[in-house]
Structure formats: C-alpha cells, structure tokens
Design a protein around this motif. Structure first.
Motif, PDB file in Angstrom:
ATOM      1  N   MET A 187       9.835  -7.917  27.519  1.00 18.33           N
ATOM      2  CA  MET A 187       9.402  -7.448  26.194  1.00 18.33           C
ATOM      3  C   MET A 187      10.574  -7.524  25.205  1.00 18.33           C
ATOM      4  O   MET A 187      11.687  -7.108  25.505  1.00 18.33           O
ATOM      5  CB  MET A 187       8.940  -5.992  26.349  1.00 18.33           C
ATOM      6  N   SER A 188      10.338  -8.091  24.023  1.00 17.52           N
ATOM      7  CA  SER A 188      11.415  -8.217  23.046  1.00 17.52           C
ATOM      8  C   SER A 188      11.661  -6.867  22.358  1.00 17.52           C
ATOM      9  O   SER A 188      10.781  -6.029  22.245  1.00 17.52           O
ATOM     10  CB  SER A 188      11.047  -9.268  22.008  1.00 17.52           C
ATOM     11  N   THR A 189      12.912  -6.664  21.892  1.00 15.12           N
ATOM     12  CA  THR A 189      13.210  -5.420  21.177  1.00 15.12           C
ATOM     13  C   THR A 189      12.683  -5.541  19.752  1.00 15.12           C
ATOM     14  O   THR A 189      12.385  -6.642  19.277  1.00 15.12           O
ATOM     15  CB  THR A 189      14.726  -5.187  21.124  1.00 15.12           C
ATOM     16  N   ASP A 190      12.640  -4.396  19.047  1.00 11.77           N
ATOM     17  CA  ASP A 190      12.142  -4.385  17.667  1.00 11.77           C
ATOM     18  C   ASP A 190      12.884  -5.377  16.798  1.00 11.77           C
ATOM     19  O   ASP A 190      12.329  -5.967  15.886  1.00 11.77           O
ATOM     20  CB  ASP A 190      12.294  -2.987  17.070  1.00 11.77           C
ATOM     21  N   HIS A 191      14.183  -5.540  17.126  1.00 18.45           N
ATOM     22  CA  HIS A 191      15.024  -6.383  16.301  1.00 18.45           C
ATOM     23  C   HIS A 191      14.775  -7.870  16.506  1.00 18.45           C
ATOM     24  O   HIS A 191      15.075  -8.688  15.647  1.00 18.45           O
ATOM     25  CB  HIS A 191      16.492  -6.046  16.599  1.00 18.45           C
ATOM     26  N   GLU A 192      14.240  -8.212  17.698  1.00 17.34           N
ATOM     27  CA  GLU A 192      14.042  -9.629  18.030  1.00 17.34           C
ATOM     28  C   GLU A 192      12.607 -10.090  17.796  1.00 17.34           C
ATOM     29  O   GLU A 192      12.339 -11.273  17.798  1.00 17.34           O
ATOM     30  CB  GLU A 192      14.330  -9.851  19.528  1.00 17.34           C
ATOM     31  N   ARG A 193      11.700  -9.152  17.630  1.00 16.53           N
ATOM     32  CA  ARG A 193      10.290  -9.515  17.565  1.00 16.53           C
ATOM     33  C   ARG A 193      10.023 -10.441  16.378  1.00 16.53           C
ATOM     34  O   ARG A 193      10.493 -10.192  15.269  1.00 16.53           O
ATOM     35  CB  ARG A 193       9.425  -8.259  17.416  1.00 16.53           C
ATOM     36  N   GLN A 194       9.268 -11.489  16.644  1.00 13.57           N
ATOM     37  CA  GLN A 194       8.871 -12.365  15.558  1.00 13.57           C
ATOM     38  C   GLN A 194       7.633 -11.776  14.870  1.00 13.57           C
ATOM     39  O   GLN A 194       7.029 -10.835  15.379  1.00 13.57           O
ATOM     40  CB  GLN A 194       8.595 -13.762  16.093  1.00 13.57           C
ATOM     41  N   ALA A 195       7.296 -12.339  13.706  1.00 12.64           N
ATOM     42  CA  ALA A 195       6.178 -11.772  12.954  1.00 12.64           C
ATOM     43  C   ALA A 195       5.298 -12.876  12.385  1.00 12.64           C
ATOM     44  O   ALA A 195       5.762 -13.992  12.128  1.00 12.64           O
ATOM     45  CB  ALA A 195       6.723 -10.902  11.822  1.00 12.64           C
ATOM     46  N   CYS A 196       4.023 -12.548  12.202  1.00 12.11           N
ATOM     47  CA  CYS A 196       3.075 -13.419  11.514  1.00 12.11           C
ATOM     48  C   CYS A 196       2.575 -12.660  10.289  1.00 12.11           C
ATOM     49  O   CYS A 196       2.183 -11.492  10.406  1.00 12.11           O
ATOM     50  CB  CYS A 196       1.891 -13.760  12.417  1.00 12.11           C
ATOM     51  N   LEU A 197       2.604 -13.327   9.156  1.00 14.98           N
ATOM     52  CA  LEU A 197       2.249 -12.676   7.893  1.00 14.98           C
ATOM     53  C   LEU A 197       0.916 -13.244   7.394  1.00 14.98           C
ATOM     54  O   LEU A 197       0.803 -14.453   7.167  1.00 14.98           O
ATOM     55  CB  LEU A 197       3.375 -12.958   6.877  1.00 14.98           C
ATOM     56  N   ILE A 198      -0.072 -12.364   7.237  1.00 15.93           N
ATOM     57  CA  ILE A 198      -1.386 -12.804   6.763  1.00 15.93           C
ATOM     58  C   ILE A 198      -1.626 -12.184   5.389  1.00 15.93           C
ATOM     59  O   ILE A 198      -1.790 -10.965   5.260  1.00 15.93           O
ATOM     60  CB  ILE A 198      -2.524 -12.371   7.739  1.00 15.93           C
ATOM     61  N   ILE A 199      -1.642 -13.037   4.379  1.00 15.04           N
ATOM     62  CA  ILE A 199      -1.872 -12.586   3.000  1.00 15.04           C
ATOM     63  C   ILE A 199      -3.334 -12.884   2.666  1.00 15.04           C
ATOM     64  O   ILE A 199      -3.778 -14.035   2.765  1.00 15.04           O
ATOM     65  CB  ILE A 199      -0.923 -13.328   2.036  1.00 15.04           C
ATOM     66  N   GLY A 200      -4.070 -11.816   2.321  1.00 12.23           N
ATOM     67  CA  GLY A 200      -5.522 -11.955   2.171  1.00 12.23           C
ATOM     68  C   GLY A 200      -6.202 -11.460   3.433  1.00 12.23           C
ATOM     69  O   GLY A 200      -7.175 -12.038   3.920  1.00 12.23           O
ATOM     70  N   ALA A 201      -5.661 -10.347   3.942  1.00  9.84           N
ATOM     71  CA  ALA A 201      -6.170  -9.795   5.213  1.00  9.84           C
ATOM     72  C   ALA A 201      -7.614  -9.315   5.082  1.00  9.84           C
ATOM     73  O   ALA A 201      -8.308  -9.146   6.076  1.00  9.84           O
ATOM     74  CB  ALA A 201      -5.272  -8.644   5.663  1.00  9.84           C
ATOM     75  N   GLY A 202      -8.061  -9.096   3.838  1.00 12.34           N
ATOM     76  CA  GLY A 202      -9.438  -8.650   3.631  1.00 12.34           C
ATOM     77  C   GLY A 202     -10.437  -9.802   3.656  1.00 12.34           C
ATOM     78  O   GLY A 202     -11.651  -9.572   3.613  1.00 12.34           O
ATOM     79  N   SER A 203      -9.968 -11.044   3.740  1.00 13.79           N
ATOM     80  CA  SER A 203     -10.896 -12.184   3.809  1.00 13.79           C
ATOM     81  C   SER A 203     -11.445 -12.306   5.223  1.00 13.79           C
ATOM     82  O   SER A 203     -10.805 -11.881   6.189  1.00 13.79           O
ATOM     83  CB  SER A 203     -10.176 -13.482   3.420  1.00 13.79           C
ATOM     84  N   ALA A 204     -12.619 -12.908   5.316  1.00 12.27           N
ATOM     85  CA  ALA A 204     -13.231 -13.070   6.642  1.00 12.27           C
ATOM     86  C   ALA A 204     -12.325 -13.918   7.532  1.00 12.27           C
ATOM     87  O   ALA A 204     -12.123 -13.601   8.714  1.00 12.27           O
ATOM     88  CB  ALA A 204     -14.606 -13.721   6.493  1.00 12.27           C
ATOM     89  N   ILE A 205     -11.744 -14.973   6.956  1.00 12.21           N
ATOM     90  CA  ILE A 205     -10.899 -15.868   7.760  1.00 12.21           C
ATOM     91  C   ILE A 205      -9.584 -15.166   8.113  1.00 12.21           C
ATOM     92  O   ILE A 205      -9.148 -15.189   9.275  1.00 12.21           O
ATOM     93  CB  ILE A 205     -10.650 -17.200   7.001  1.00 12.21           C
ATOM     94  N   GLY A 206      -8.964 -14.503   7.153  1.00 11.75           N
ATOM     95  CA  GLY A 206      -7.724 -13.771   7.423  1.00 11.75           C
ATOM     96  C   GLY A 206      -7.940 -12.690   8.478  1.00 11.75           C
ATOM     97  O   GLY A 206      -7.114 -12.524   9.395  1.00 11.75           O
ATOM     98  N   GLY A 207      -9.044 -11.977   8.375  1.00 10.06           N
ATOM     99  CA  GLY A 207      -9.352 -10.915   9.346  1.00 10.06           C
ATOM    100  C   GLY A 207      -9.494 -11.472  10.754  1.00 10.06           C
ATOM    101  O   GLY A 207      -9.011 -10.883  11.735  1.00 10.06           O
ATOM    102  N   ALA A 208     -10.166 -12.625  10.862  1.00  7.17           N
ATOM    103  CA  ALA A 208     -10.363 -13.238  12.193  1.00  7.17           C
ATOM    104  C   ALA A 208      -9.022 -13.685  12.783  1.00  7.17           C
ATOM    105  O   ALA A 208      -8.787 -13.560  13.993  1.00  7.17           O
ATOM    106  CB  ALA A 208     -11.324 -14.428  12.072  1.00  7.17           C
TER     107      ALA A 208
END
Ligand SMILES: NC(=O)c1ccc[n+]([C@@H]2O[C@H](COP(=O)([O-])OP(=O)(O)OC[C@H]3O[C@@H](n4cnc5c(N)ncnc54)[C@H](OP(=O)(O)O)[C@@H]3O)[C@@H](O)[C@H]2O)c1
Length: 247
Positions: free
Chosen positions: A1-22
């Motif tokens: 398991m990676s530490t908080d400092h190493e964790r990568q991230a995915c950014l979803i802008i428009g999370a309220g859209s059907a596609i973003g939510g999926a």
C-alpha cells in the motif's frame, strides 16, 4: 500500500455529469491505490459513498473559482496521472441546438461557447503546474465527433459544433505548448459516442439501441484507452473505440 505522500490521483472535473460519475465509480472499484478528486458545482448532490479515496470539491467554474480550486488541489500537484474534463451543454431550459441559421441567438451561442470551450480552456491553463511532473498524465477533455470540421456533412447544431471544434483547436494548440513545458502530459479530445444521459435524451429517438451507450460502458472505454495511450507530445482526437477522428 502506498503512503499518503506517494499516492497518485485522478482528477474528474464535471463529477456531476453522467459520464464523469461513471468514471468515478469505476476508478473507485478498480484503483484503490489512487485518490479520486471529484470537482463539480454541487458535491452535496453526488451519490453518497463511503470510499475513503474520494475527495469532493465544489467549484462554480468561474475563473476565480477555477484558480481557487487548483490551489485546493496543491497536496496532489505532481501526482495526478489522469484528468477528465466532462462538463458540457447541448441544451438547457432556454437553449436548443439550432437547426437553421435563423435559430441562432447571441446569448445562447455565447453560453454554449463559455461552457464547452472557455471553461475547459481555463482548466488547461491553470492546471499546467499541477500536472507537470515525472508521472505520465493523460488529460481527456470530452469533445464530440460533431466538432470535426472535416467530418461535417449533416450541418445543424451551430453553437455546439462550433464550441467543440474550437475546443479541439485549443487542445491541439495547448499540446504544442505542453510538449515543451509539461512533456509527460498527453492531451486528448474524446468522443464518447451517443451516451444515454440528460444531454442526449431529447435526441436519442433515431439512435439504434446498440449505438446508445451506457455511461458505465464509456467509462470503461475511456479508462482502457487511457491506460494504453503513449505520451507522444501530440494531441489525439479519439472516439470510444480508440479510433482516431479526423480534425
Ligand atoms: N451524452 C452524449 O451522447 C455525448 C456525446 C458526445 C459528447 N458528449 C460530451 O460529454 C460530456 C459529458 O456529457 P454528459 O452526457 O455526461 O452530460 P450531463 O450528464 O448532462 O452532464 C453535464 C455536465 O456539464 C456541466 N454543466 C451543465 N450545465 C452547466 C453550466 N450551465 N455551467 C457549467 N457547467 C455545466 C455539469 O456540471 P456539474 O458536474 O458541476 O454538475 C456536468 O458536469 C459533455 O462535454 C458532452 O458534450 C456527450
């Protein structure tokens, strides 16, 4: 398991859209080692989840709002491996896609261009420092096949077409600059196909059942395409099957 400092991230802008939510739901089940940063106007309206990896942020999508949001993302700067910008409008209570030139109105056209072109452009501008790092990062902006100038045979939908064609030009232009200033970032204009969402609801009548995709199907397609996509310093215009569309 990676530490908080190493964790990568995915950014979803428009999370309220059907596609973003999926996409958020898929990332939650398939990538437990990745933080999911979900941005939308009303995070309180998102489906409740106990997912500890999910971080929600409210943004009004104004320029000051975008600047402030990018500041809030500071702890993840340099660790973002995927960005999806899935905001967009085709119709609203007062806006309808135009069938004839007589249907064009300045306020409606400006609003479609503001949401579909200017807003994603501002994200590409203000996110540059956040995505610039040694970690390869793919940035998918939801475009549409109707934004292809060379593929326009049917006409109509002036504002929406123009907004997506302009978005495509912004993506190609930004790719030239990103190749120099953020060479580990790949920019993609993505056509999801016709997807069963509020955006396409009024226009689904003539779409064959097997060509009307679920948001989850498109989310799977986007994440699969993203995982194989080379970082080549060029913009791509891809459909849901991973096939290139002519600009
Ligand atoms: N559905 C299709 O068949 C289809 C086909 C081709 C391309 N696309 C593109 O895919 C993307 C996502 O579409 P979808 O079908 O998932 O749409 P959707 O469910 O209707 O979601 C609309 C998105 O646009 C944002 N939005 C709506 N009105 C806005 C406004 N006035 N100001 C700012 N943002 C606003 C929403 O923001 P919040 O997240 O803050 O609520 C949401 O993210 C769009 O760019 C669309 O053009 C869709």
């Amino acid at each position: 398991m990676s530490t908080d400092h190493e964790r990568q991230a995915c950014l979803i802008i428009g999370a309220g859209s059907a596609i973003g939510g999926a996409i958020i739901r898929r990332l939650g089940t398939e990538n437990p080692d990745c933080d999911i940063l979900a941005v939308c106007r009303r995070p309180e309206a998102l489906p409740h989840t106990a997912d500890a990896c999910l971080h929600t942020f409210a943004c009004d999508y104004t320029e000051p709002g975008i600047i402030q949001l990018v500041q809030q993302l500071k702890p993840w700067h340099g660790r973002i491996r995927l960005v999806v910008i899935s905001t967009g409008i085709l119709h609203t209570g007062t806006i309808k896609p135009e069938k004839r030139v007589e249907d064009l109105h300045m306020d409606s056209m400006l609003e479609v261009l503001r949401v579909n072109t200017v807003m994603p452009t501002l994200w590409l501008s203000y996110l540059l420092d956040a995505v610039r790092s040694d970690i390869p990062c793919r940035v998918f902006t939801l475009s549409a096949r109707v934004g292809s100038i060379s593929d326009n045979r049917k006409g109509g939908w002036y504002s929406y077409r123009a907004s997506k064609a302009a978005l495509n030009m912004v993506i190609r232009t930004a790719a030239v600059e990103y190749a120099r200033r953020a060479p580990n970032v790949k920019l993609v204009a993505f056509h999801p196909g016709t997807v069963d969402t509020e955006l396409s609801k009024p226009f689904q009548r003539n779409v064959p059942q097997d060509k009307l995709f679920s948001p989850d199907f498109v989310a799977e397609r986007l994440l699969t395409i993203s995982s194989d996509l080379p970082i080549d310093g060029d913009a791509s215009y891809l459909d849901w099957a991973g096939k290139s569309i002519t600009w």
